[in-house]
Design an enzyme around this catalytic site. Structure first.
Site, PDB file in Angstrom:
ATOM      1  N   ILE A   1       0.829  -1.208   0.000  1.00 47.09           N
ATOM      2  CA  ILE A   1       0.000   0.000   0.000  1.00 47.09           C
ATOM      3  C   ILE A   1       0.862   1.257   0.000  1.00 47.09           C
ATOM      4  O   ILE A   1       0.574   2.230  -0.709  1.00 47.09           O
ATOM      5  CB  ILE A   1      -0.942  -0.016   1.217  1.00 47.09           C
ATOM      6  CG1 ILE A   1      -2.039  -1.079   1.019  1.00 47.09           C
ATOM      7  CG2 ILE A   1      -1.552   1.351   1.470  1.00 47.09           C
ATOM      8  CD1 ILE A   1      -2.868  -1.349   2.270  1.00 47.09           C
TER       9      ILE A   1
ATOM     10  N   ASP B   1      11.253   3.919   4.998  1.00 46.09           N
ATOM     11  CA  ASP B   1      11.021   2.499   5.264  1.00 46.09           C
ATOM     12  C   ASP B   1      12.235   1.889   5.959  1.00 46.09           C
ATOM     13  O   ASP B   1      13.371   2.341   5.765  1.00 46.09           O
ATOM     14  CB  ASP B   1      10.759   1.747   3.942  1.00 46.09           C
ATOM     15  CG  ASP B   1       9.952   0.475   4.145  1.00 46.09           C
ATOM     16  OD1 ASP B   1      10.479  -0.469   4.764  1.00 46.09           O
ATOM     17  OD2 ASP B   1       8.795   0.425   3.690  1.00 46.09           O
ATOM     18  N   TYR B   2      11.979   0.841   6.730  1.00 42.23           N
ATOM     19  CA  TYR B   2      13.062   0.062   7.350  1.00 42.23           C
ATOM     20  C   TYR B   2      13.883  -0.627   6.266  1.00 42.23           C
ATOM     21  O   TYR B   2      15.091  -0.786   6.387  1.00 42.23           O
ATOM     22  CB  TYR B   2      12.459  -0.969   8.303  1.00 42.23           C
ATOM     23  CG  TYR B   2      13.461  -1.607   9.230  1.00 42.23           C
ATOM     24  CD1 TYR B   2      13.818  -0.987  10.422  1.00 42.23           C
ATOM     25  CD2 TYR B   2      14.043  -2.832   8.914  1.00 42.23           C
ATOM     26  CE1 TYR B   2      14.747  -1.563  11.281  1.00 42.23           C
ATOM     27  CE2 TYR B   2      14.965  -3.423   9.766  1.00 42.23           C
ATOM     28  CZ  TYR B   2      15.310  -2.785  10.946  1.00 42.23           C
ATOM     29  OH  TYR B   2      16.234  -3.359  11.795  1.00 42.23           O
TER      30      TYR B   2
ATOM     31  N   TYR C   1      -3.630  -6.183  17.253  1.00 42.66           N
ATOM     32  CA  TYR C   1      -3.780  -5.474  15.978  1.00 42.66           C
ATOM     33  C   TYR C   1      -5.096  -4.708  15.942  1.00 42.66           C
ATOM     34  O   TYR C   1      -5.131  -3.519  15.626  1.00 42.66           O
ATOM     35  CB  TYR C   1      -3.709  -6.476  14.823  1.00 42.66           C
ATOM     36  CG  TYR C   1      -3.719  -5.813  13.463  1.00 42.66           C
ATOM     37  CD1 TYR C   1      -2.587  -5.180  12.973  1.00 42.66           C
ATOM     38  CD2 TYR C   1      -4.861  -5.829  12.667  1.00 42.66           C
ATOM     39  CE1 TYR C   1      -2.583  -4.568  11.724  1.00 42.66           C
ATOM     40  CE2 TYR C   1      -4.866  -5.217  11.420  1.00 42.66           C
ATOM     41  CZ  TYR C   1      -3.733  -4.596  10.960  1.00 42.66           C
ATOM     42  OH  TYR C   1      -3.742  -3.985   9.733  1.00 42.66           O
TER      43      TYR C   1
ATOM     44  N   LYS D   1      -5.469  -0.579  16.060  1.00 42.73           N
ATOM     45  CA  LYS D   1      -6.066   0.108  14.923  1.00 42.73           C
ATOM     46  C   LYS D   1      -7.329   0.877  15.335  1.00 42.73           C
ATOM     47  O   LYS D   1      -7.627   1.947  14.782  1.00 42.73           O
ATOM     48  CB  LYS D   1      -6.380  -0.879  13.806  1.00 42.73           C
ATOM     49  CG  LYS D   1      -5.137  -1.469  13.137  1.00 42.73           C
ATOM     50  CD  LYS D   1      -4.282  -0.392  12.479  1.00 42.73           C
ATOM     51  CE  LYS D   1      -3.154  -0.974  11.667  1.00 42.73           C
ATOM     52  NZ  LYS D   1      -2.356   0.063  10.967  1.00 42.73           N
TER      53      LYS D   1
ATOM     54  N   ILE E   1      -6.405  -6.518   1.179  1.00 41.75           N
ATOM     55  CA  ILE E   1      -5.805  -5.938  -0.017  1.00 41.75           C
ATOM     56  C   ILE E   1      -4.718  -6.887  -0.504  1.00 41.75           C
ATOM     57  O   ILE E   1      -3.914  -7.387   0.290  1.00 41.75           O
ATOM     58  CB  ILE E   1      -5.191  -4.553   0.291  1.00 41.75           C
ATOM     59  CG1 ILE E   1      -6.263  -3.593   0.861  1.00 41.75           C
ATOM     60  CG2 ILE E   1      -4.551  -3.961  -0.961  1.00 41.75           C
ATOM     61  CD1 ILE E   1      -7.399  -3.268  -0.083  1.00 41.75           C
ATOM     62  N   LEU E   2      -4.677  -7.131  -1.804  1.00 37.94           N
ATOM     63  CA  LEU E   2      -3.715  -8.083  -2.362  1.00 37.94           C
ATOM     64  C   LEU E   2      -2.323  -7.468  -2.483  1.00 37.94           C
ATOM     65  O   LEU E   2      -1.799  -7.250  -3.580  1.00 37.94           O
ATOM     66  CB  LEU E   2      -4.207  -8.592  -3.716  1.00 37.94           C
ATOM     67  CG  LEU E   2      -5.451  -9.480  -3.674  1.00 37.94           C
ATOM     68  CD1 LEU E   2      -5.825  -9.944  -5.075  1.00 37.94           C
ATOM     69  CD2 LEU E   2      -5.257 -10.675  -2.757  1.00 37.94           C
ATOM     70  N   THR E   3      -1.733  -7.199  -1.337  1.00 35.16           N
ATOM     71  CA  THR E   3      -0.338  -6.776  -1.281  1.00 35.16           C
ATOM     72  C   THR E   3       0.541  -8.008  -1.500  1.00 35.16           C
ATOM     73  O   THR E   3       0.073  -9.147  -1.392  1.00 35.16           O
ATOM     74  CB  THR E   3      -0.019  -6.164   0.089  1.00 35.16           C
ATOM     75  OG1 THR E   3      -0.228  -7.180   1.101  1.00 35.16           O
ATOM     76  CG2 THR E   3      -0.916  -4.974   0.385  1.00 35.16           C
TER      77      THR E   3
END
Length: 267
Positions: free
Chosen positions: A18, A37-38, A158, A162, A191-193
């Site tokens: 995302i 980002d890491y 989680y 959230k 979501i198709l990540t």
């Protein structure tokens, strides 16, 4: 159409999924994007690809579990571009081997999950807001989840973290709206990540699709387009909201898909 032309945006967790789709779409719509980002190598690759296409982007290392790292990304962004207009707090996740039901969950995962999913948003807002005030306003976008609205047999931390993001978003919107700062959240469904495709068995994907109102799963770009909208002036009168982008998965009476199957058998 340059919907976020000239705006400076930070996307945390921007190297994949995302975050990557959102970074790409905002850059293509005219924003100067910092991909934080890491996975610095992944962030650098994403930024280089955008730059090679004529867009403005750069990568920065971010450890979202550390307050100082979030502060550093914000300060370096302002150093590089002189301002900050959009803060997309997108880092999050959980360890499904540890984030179980309340009795059996590993409490170290509670601490880690709250730090990753909630504290990172708190600090993203905390350090972005002063610069947005100087800029005359800005847009804060937080990644929540449908887990904030529907409970589960596992993923306790989680869902709780959230849900806290949803409420925190309202507080930020209330506290800084008069200074022209908007805060909104996005609650994705499945979501198709790459992570979803690699970790969820085909049977589970079919199960989710069965209960969607739409006949397909969401793609990272579906969230990215919502991010662009919330970052742009098109949404200038929207604040404190959580937009649910989940294909109607939670829309109907939960018996509807099973009832359809039953009626089909009787015909």
């Amino acid at each position: 159409m340059k919907r976020v032309q000239g705006k400076v945006a930070i996307v945390t967790g921007g190297a994949s999924g995302i975050g990557l789709a959102s970074s790409q779409l905002m850059a293509k719509e005219g924003a100067k994007v910092v991909i934080a980002d890491y996975n610095l190598e992944g962030a650098e690759k994403a930024a280089q690809e955008l730059v090679s296409q004529g867009f403005e982007a750069q990568a920065m290392f971010l450890d979202a579990s550390k307050e100082e790292s979030i502060k550093e990304v914000v300060e370096k962004t302002v150093e590089a571009y002189g301002t900050l207009n959009v803060m997309y707090n997108n880092v999050g996740g959980t360890n499904l081997k540890k984030d179980l039901d309340i009795v059996n969950m590993d409490m170290s995962e509670w601490d880690r999950g709250m730090k990753m999913n909630l504290d990172s948003v708190v600090y993203g807002c905390r350090y972005a807001i002063p610069h947005m005030i100087k800029a005359g306003g800005g847009s804060i976008i937080n990644t929540a989840s449908m887990a904030a609205f529907a409970s589960d047999s596992v993923r306790t931390v989680y869902g709780a973290s959230k849900a806290a993001v949803v409420q925190l978003t309202k507080y930020v919107a209330t506290q800084y709206g008069k200074q022209n700062i908007r805060a909104n959240a996005i609650a994705p469904g499945l979501i198709l990540t790459p992570a979803a495709k690699n970790n969820l068995p085909e049977e589970m994907l079919h199960m989710f699709q069965k209960y969607n109102a739409l006949a397909y799963h969401g793609e990272p770009e579906d969230i990215g387009y919502t991010v662009v909208f919330l970052a742009s002036d098109e949404s200038k009168f929207i604040t404190g909201q959580t937009i649910q982008v989940e294909g109607g998965h939670y829309l109907a009476n939960p018996t509807v898909p099973d009832m359809r199957e039953l009626m089909a058998k009787k015909q």
